[in-house]
Design an enzyme around this catalytic site. Structure first.
Site, short mmCIF file in Angstrom:
data_model
loop_
_atom_site.label_atom_id
_atom_site.label_comp_id
_atom_site.label_asym_id
_atom_site.label_seq_id
_atom_site.Cartn_x
_atom_site.Cartn_y
_atom_site.Cartn_z
CG ASP A 90 137.82 31.31 110.99
OD1 ASP A 90 137.30 31.15 111.86
OD2 ASP A 90 138.27 29.98 110.77
CB SER A 91 132.93 32.61 113.04
OG SER A 91 133.90 34.05 113.89
CG ASP A 129 140.26 32.63 114.51
OD1 ASP A 129 141.23 31.92 114.66
OD2 ASP A 129 139.46 32.43 114.17
CE LYS A 160 140.10 30.73 117.47
NZ LYS A 160 140.16 29.81 116.58
CD GLU A 162 139.57 26.33 113.60
OE1 GLU A 162 139.48 25.44 112.30
OE2 GLU A 162 139.09 27.64 113.41
CD GLU A 230 133.81 25.85 117.98
OE1 GLU A 230 134.82 26.02 117.61
OE2 GLU A 230 132.61 26.19 117.28
#
Ligand code: KIV
Length: 355
Positions: A90-91, A129, A160, A162, A230
């Site tokens: 999602d970056s 993501d 993925k 978070e 991270e």
């Protein structure tokens, strides 16, 4: 054609097809022999990286490489470089869409990135993501539904997510139970900047570090195949890596992880513009200044167009014969298009002179 001829002559020489013949052809197709069902079609001779490959690497102490990709060319680059895992992160919200955070990107947008990447990266394991706002609902239905779309519509192999709150752990477990491989992500979780108070490193005191270890263990227990760490101090990442049986993938977490991940644009030094430099984090090494190379090429292109040296004869490959050019000249004159006729004739002369 030679293959078809050989095939039909083999058929006619036998009179009727034999099992031996078909077994022979079965071995030549692209379906892996050791699978029960045909499974995903192998598009290239190089085999897709699977969780089994990652487990093997982890067991052998071989570092796992992961890089983000968002479109067809970046996916092809990762594939060619032999990167193990390709993350459609999602970056993209920041490095592709130009937002200040990862929050605004939508599921529909991530799906477009996923599909483009899936067309370009045939070998790496593809991880997509789950975007902010698409999996946090207390029922696991939303999380499972989103994960299913990432695989079904995005062509990814895994997802993925978070964080490590109890509801997030339950969601991870539900997704795994739905048959989808899950990668966790702890430490600095950019989707939670609202509660973290910004893009801040995590695990800098005992309580926070222990919490990271506990969350990573809970994600492992939920069935995650790997966890991203991270922006945590290297000793904390080392502790998590030693505590887990699944691989850790570090980003700004030091060298003691089972693998490393970087954002494509960051590692390539893509965003050299002073206004965009803010998105290149300080833990990142720029392995090249691609932004400078791109800028130089664009300025050169602009200058050549202005000077008139591009396109030259080499970049004007579509020819017209002398006879056709003369006929065109006459036809344009007959149509009363004198200016167009002389322009065509001038161009023929200029091109001949520059050869
Ligand atoms: O979205 C992303 O690029 C990520 C990496 C930083 C791991 O989550």
């Amino acid at each position: 054609m030679a293959f078809l001829a050989a095939f039909s002559s083999a058929i006619s020489s036998l009179g009727k097809p034999s099992f031996t013949l078909f077994r022979h052809f079965r071995c030549m197709n692209n379906v892996p022999e050791n699978t029960v069902y045909s499974g995903p079609v192998t598009h290239s001779p190089s085999q897709r990286v699977t969780l089994t490959h990652l487990r093997q690497k982890h067991r052998n102490g071989e570092p796992i490489t992961m890089v983000t990709a968002y479109d067809y060319p970046s996916a092809v680059h990762l594939d060619m470089a032999g990167i193990d895992v390709c993350l459609v992160g999602d970056s993209a919200s920041m490095v592709v869409h130009g937002h200040d955070t990862t929050l605004p990107i939508t599921l529909e947008e991530i799906l477009v990135h996923c599909r483009s990447v899936a067309r370009g990266a045939k070998r790496p394991l593809l991880v997509g993501d789950l975007p902010f706002g698409t999996y946090e609902s207390s029922s696991n239905q939303q999380a499972v539904g989103t994960a299913v779309r990432i695989l079904k519509e995005g062509g990814m192999d895994a997802i993925k997510l978070e964080g490590g709150s109890p509801s997030r752990i339950t969601a991870a477990k539900a997704i795994v139970e739905a048959g989808i491989a899950v990668m966790g992500h702890v430490g600095l979780t950019p989707q939670a900047i609202s509660v973290l108070g910004g893009f801040k490193p995590q695990g800098k005191n005992v309580a926070s570090a222990v919490k990271i270890v506990e969350i990573a263990l809970a994600l492992q227990e939920a069935g995650c195949f790997s966890v991203v760490l991270e922006c945590v101090p290297a000793p904390v990442a080392a502790a998590v890596t030693a505590a887990l049986q699944i691989p850790t993938i570090g980003i700004g977490a030091g060298p003691f992880c089972s693998g490393q991940v970087l954002v494509y644009h960051d590692l390539l030094g893509m965003l050299q513009h002073p206004l965009h430099a803010k998105v290149t984090p300080k833990f990142c090494k720029q392995f090249v200044q691609a932004g400078d190379v791109i800028n130089k090429a664009l300025v050169e292109y602009k200058e050549e167009v202005i000077k008139g040296s591009f396109p030259g004869p080499l970049q004007s490959p579509y020819k017209i014969s002398e006879r056709e050019a003369n006929d065109l000249f006459n036809e344009l004159q007959n149509l009363g298009l004198d200016k167009a006729a002389s322009a065509a004739s001038e161009a023929v002369k200029k091109f001949d002179a520059s050869k």
